[in-house]
Design a protein around this motif. Sequence first.
Motif, PDB file in Angstrom:
ATOM      1  N   MET A   1       9.943  26.772 -45.589  1.00 47.71           N
ATOM      2  CA  MET A   1       8.990  27.241 -46.588  1.00 47.71           C
ATOM      3  C   MET A   1       7.794  27.923 -45.940  1.00 47.71           C
ATOM      4  N   GLY A   2       7.464  27.501 -44.719  1.00 47.42           N
ATOM      5  CA  GLY A   2       6.331  28.105 -44.026  1.00 47.42           C
ATOM      6  C   GLY A   2       6.569  29.587 -43.773  1.00 47.42           C
ATOM      7  N   PHE A   3       7.794  29.934 -43.424  1.00 39.76           N
ATOM      8  CA  PHE A   3       8.123  31.344 -43.167  1.00 39.76           C
ATOM      9  C   PHE A   3       7.951  32.163 -44.437  1.00 39.76           C
ATOM     10  N   VAL A   4       8.401  31.609 -45.588  1.00 38.15           N
ATOM     11  CA  VAL A   4       8.294  32.323 -46.858  1.00 38.15           C
ATOM     12  C   VAL A   4       6.831  32.560 -47.205  1.00 38.15           C
ATOM     13  N   LYS A   6       4.254  32.648 -45.065  1.00 38.91           N
ATOM     14  CA  LYS A   6       3.658  33.559 -44.094  1.00 38.91           C
ATOM     15  C   LYS A   6       4.157  34.976 -44.275  1.00 38.91           C
ATOM     16  N   GLU A   7       5.415  35.127 -44.558  1.00 39.24           N
ATOM     17  CA  GLU A   7       6.037  36.450 -44.658  1.00 39.24           C
ATOM     18  C   GLU A   7       6.437  36.741 -46.099  1.00 39.24           C
ATOM     19  N   TRP A   8       5.508  36.573 -47.027  1.00 38.32           N
ATOM     20  CA  TRP A   8       5.819  36.762 -48.443  1.00 38.32           C
ATOM     21  C   TRP A   8       6.240  38.192 -48.743  1.00 38.32           C
TER      22      TRP A   8
END
Length: 199
Positions: A1-4, A6-8
Motif C-alpha cells: 500500500m505504501g507504493f500506491v 507514494k506513486e499514486w
Amino acid sequence: MGFVRKEWAFSLVVGALAILLLYALVLSDRYWVAASRPTVDALADVKVPPELGDMISAIDDYGVHIERVPSKVEQYIAIKRAQYAQYGVGRGVASHANMSAPRLGYSVRETTFLGMPFWYTAEYGHVLYFSSDWGVVAAPLNDLGFAALDKANGRDMRATSMIPWWSHLWGWLFLAGLGLAIWLWHRRTVRWRVENGLI
C-alpha cells in the motif's frame, strides 16, 4: 500500500490503461489484430422528400451493406448458445425488425489495432443510411439528391453536420498514456536510486 500512496500518479495511469485495454479487447466490436474496416458515423436525422421515392428500398438495392460485428462478449455468448442449442436454447437471428429511418451519415474506413481506432479516411463521404439488427446499409447521393434533401430540411445538410473524428482516433490516448506510465516508472526508478545512493 505504501507504493500506491507514494506513486499514486503511476498507479492511476496504469489503472486507467488497464481499464481502457480491457474495454477495447472485450467490449469493442473492433478486431484485435491490425485491420481496416468500413463504418458509418451518424450525423443527423433527415426528412426525406417524396421526390426521392422509397429511400429504404433504394438504399438497400444500391447501397453498401456493412454487417454488424458483435463484440467479444456477444461472440462468447453466441458460442455458448450454439453449444446448448441441443437443449432448445437457440441463437436469435438478426433481422430487419428494428430498422431505423433513413439518416444522414459519413462513410469512413477506420484503421484499428488491439480493438482501438488509430486513423480513418473518408470512403464514400456523406451518405444516406439505415441500420438494423443485421448492420448498416449506406448509399451516397448525387448532387441532385442532396439538393432535394437540403430543400426538404431547410439547410445544407453536409455543411451543418460535424464528423465525430475523435471516435476514430482515441487509440492514440492509450499510446500517450503508455508513454506517460513509462516516464513515471523511469522517474520513480531514478528517485529510488538517488535515495539508496546508487547514483
